[in-house]
Design an enzyme around this catalytic site. Structure first.
Site, PDB file in Angstrom:
ATOM      1  N   TYR A   1    -111.081  61.422 -10.579  1.00 51.11           N
ATOM      2  CA  TYR A   1    -110.621  62.089 -11.794  1.00 51.11           C
ATOM      3  C   TYR A   1    -109.102  62.151 -11.754  1.00 51.11           C
ATOM      4  CZ  TYR A   1    -109.811  65.830 -15.230  1.00 51.11           C
ATOM      5  OH  TYR A   1    -109.372  66.568 -16.307  1.00 51.11           O
TER       6      TYR A   1
ATOM      7  N   ASP B   1    -102.661  59.354  -6.757  1.00 53.80           N
ATOM      8  CA  ASP B   1    -102.806  60.642  -7.428  1.00 53.80           C
ATOM      9  C   ASP B   1    -103.048  61.684  -6.338  1.00 53.80           C
ATOM     10  OD1 ASP B   1    -103.525  62.911  -8.742  1.00 53.80           O
ATOM     11  OD2 ASP B   1    -104.931  61.949 -10.123  1.00 53.80           O
TER      12      ASP B   1
ATOM     13  N   LYS C   1    -101.063  71.080  -9.093  1.00 53.36           N
ATOM     14  CA  LYS C   1    -101.740  72.141  -8.331  1.00 53.36           C
ATOM     15  C   LYS C   1    -100.787  72.890  -7.379  1.00 53.36           C
ATOM     16  CE  LYS C   1    -106.201  70.539  -9.601  1.00 53.36           C
ATOM     17  NZ  LYS C   1    -106.799  69.233  -9.769  1.00 53.36           N
TER      18      LYS C   1
HETATM   19  C1  LIG Z   1    -106.759  68.437 -11.209  1.00 52.22           C
HETATM   20  C2  LIG Z   1    -106.442  67.007 -11.124  1.00 52.22           C
HETATM   21  C3  LIG Z   1    -105.709  66.347 -12.117  1.00 52.22           C
HETATM   22  C4  LIG Z   1    -105.344  67.000 -13.418  1.00 52.22           C
HETATM   23  O1  LIG Z   1    -104.484  68.065 -13.267  1.00 52.22           O
HETATM   24  P1  LIG Z   1    -104.438  69.204 -14.410  1.00 52.22           P
HETATM   25  O2  LIG Z   1    -103.331  70.093 -13.976  1.00 52.22           O
HETATM   26  O3  LIG Z   1    -105.780  69.834 -14.404  1.00 52.22           O
HETATM   27  O4  LIG Z   1    -104.140  68.503 -15.681  1.00 52.22           O
HETATM   28  C5  LIG Z   1    -105.341  65.038 -11.896  1.00 52.22           C
HETATM   29  N1  LIG Z   1    -105.696  64.394 -10.779  1.00 52.22           N
HETATM   30  C6  LIG Z   1    -106.402  64.988  -9.800  1.00 52.22           C
HETATM   31  C7  LIG Z   1    -106.719  64.232  -8.553  1.00 52.22           C
HETATM   32  C8  LIG Z   1    -106.822  66.302  -9.954  1.00 52.22           C
HETATM   33  O5  LIG Z   1    -107.586  66.868  -9.018  1.00 52.22           O
END
Ligand SMILES: *Cc1c(COP(=O)(O)O)cnc(C)c1O
Length: 427
Positions: free
Chosen positions: A144, A239, A267
């Protein structure tokens, strides 16, 4: 446990907010019970509006690595707020956080702050496309990367090459630029790279998957991606929105010794406030406006409150023994849960990397989306409810990682293991 107030608030929320929540997984859909409404949190504990206390392993889905309401972060916020909460003009705090990020991630020579992980990923992909002049991207099934249009795509069944959107509202014209491969499957990546020469702008990957449950990269997987990208002029985009500052101070790149070309963070770097960041090699980041022609902007980007919370968080995380401590806790929890499940003859696979863990209700091993999907999700739902009844708040889905924080105490961990023991007997 009495949950009258949570239920009443949920009913009211359902009339005003789609599904009663501002982010889908909060709705407990995979469990089939109303979600808890939260009143407050402190350290490793969270309290619902009915006054029930829980040991929290959601950690706001990753950011709360320090535990909740950490005094140093609250102090930073109290110091910053009276000076004004947003200016739409640069501040020194942005330089300070960008500098810390660059020190932790040497591959991030330049950094741009945004307000969420989603925004970071959308922007980084635009940079990769702008830099290479190519349209296609390659992602992995079950990873994701936020809710950007191009990313809401999973593999079609069988041999389908072109992406099929898994959300309404994503034009197929856009989705067809997203190629997908199973996680940990280098061979499939090689085949796609051969099939689409000089068309793939970037390979985007969670270097440790966290969004189909925790799944570490297999031996040689990330190295292989690095090699394919180098050979083909493809941008390697890590990511690290979850893994950055969680599995090690310098994220998966430090842990596995592999450098990405572009990296996304989120995060943890916001210390619990809304932040994302993307960055990478200078020659790529110089494509970003106002230097280059890749447009990306944000009214609240680099917000002083968020920067201050982020800086305060990284200051504490910088001390090396933090990650040793986190690793010890994670391993302890994982091993004891496995033992307990074995004793009760409940088939499980426990995947863990420092600070994150998933208990899959399948024999395993779990190494990609297909093997994760073999889990008994009904059993997970029963387990979740049993744990909640015993005061343990887990992510309400089989396909999420539990997040361990520095605030979790030995007592918390032992109470959690005891609760697992009891739950395994009943499910
Ligand atoms: C949470 C998450 C996102 C998206 O971040 P948001 O702040 O919720 O938009 C993107 N990539 C990864 C791996 C994530 O866990």
């Amino acid at each position: 446990m009495n949950r009258k107030r949570s239920i009443a608030l949920y009913r009211r929320a359902l009339q005003l907010i789609p599904g009663g929540v501002n982010s889908p997984v909060r709705a407990f859909k995979a469990i089939g019970i109303p979600p808890l409404f939260i009143d407050r949190a402190k350290g490793s504990k969270i309290w619902d509006v009915d006054g029930n206390a829980y040991i929290d392993y959601v950690g706001s889905w990753g950011p709360m690595i320090m535990g909740h309401a950490h005094p140093k972060i609250l102090t930073a916020l109290k110091k910053t707020a009276p000076k004004g909460t947003s200016f739409g003009a640069p501040t020194s705090l942005e330089i300070e956080l960008a500098n810390e990020v660059r020190k932790a991630f040497p591959s991030m020579e330049m950094v741009r702050m945004v307000s969420s992980g989603t925004e970071a990923v959308m922007s980084a992909i635009r940079v990769a496309r702008g830099y290479t002049g190519r349209d296609k991207i390659l992602k992995f099934e079950g990873c994701y990367h936020g809710h950007g249009d191009s990313l809401l795509v999973k593999a079609g069944s069988g041999a389908a090459t072109f992406g099929i959107p898994n959300s309404f509202g994503v034009p197929e014209d856009l989705a067809r630029h997203t190629l997908t491969a199973p996680y940990n499957d280098l061979e499939r990546v090689r085949i796609l790279a051969n099939q689409f020469p000089e068309q793939i702008a970037c390979i985007i990957v969670e270097p440790i998957a966290g969004n189909m449950g925790a799944i570490p990269p297999g031996k040689g997987f990330l190295e292989g991606l690095r090699r394919i990208c180098d050979e083909r002029g493809i941008v390697l985009l890590f990511d690290e929105v979850i893994t950055g500052f969680r599995v090690a101070y310098g994220g998966a790149q430090e842990l596995y010794g592999i450098q990405a070309d572009l990296t996304c963070l989120g995060k943890i770097i916001g210390g619990g406030l809304p932040v994302g960041a993307y960055g990478g090699m200078e020659k790529m980041m110089e494509k970003v406006a106002p230097v280059g022609g890749v447009y990306q902007a944000g009214t609240l980007s680099g917000n002083p409150m968020a920067m201050a919370a982020g800086i305060a968080t990284l200051e504490i995380l910088k001390t090396k023994k933090v990650y040793k401590d986190l690793e010890k806790k994670t391993v302890y929890l994982a091993e004891r849960i496995c033992e307990s499940a074995d004793e009760r003859s409940v088939p499980v696979a426990v995947n863990q990397v420092t600070g994150m863990l998933t208990l899959f209700f399948t024999e395993g091993p779990v190494r990609d989306y297909a093997t994760a999907k073999k889990s008994d999700t009904k059993r997970f739902a029963r387990f979740f409810i049993e744990m909640m009844e015993q005061g343990i708040y887990l992510p309400p889905s089989q396909f999420e990682a539990w997040f361990i924080s520095l605030a979790h105490t030995q007592k918390d961990l032992d109470k959690t293991i005891e609760a697992c023991n009891t739950a395994f007997k009943k499910i």
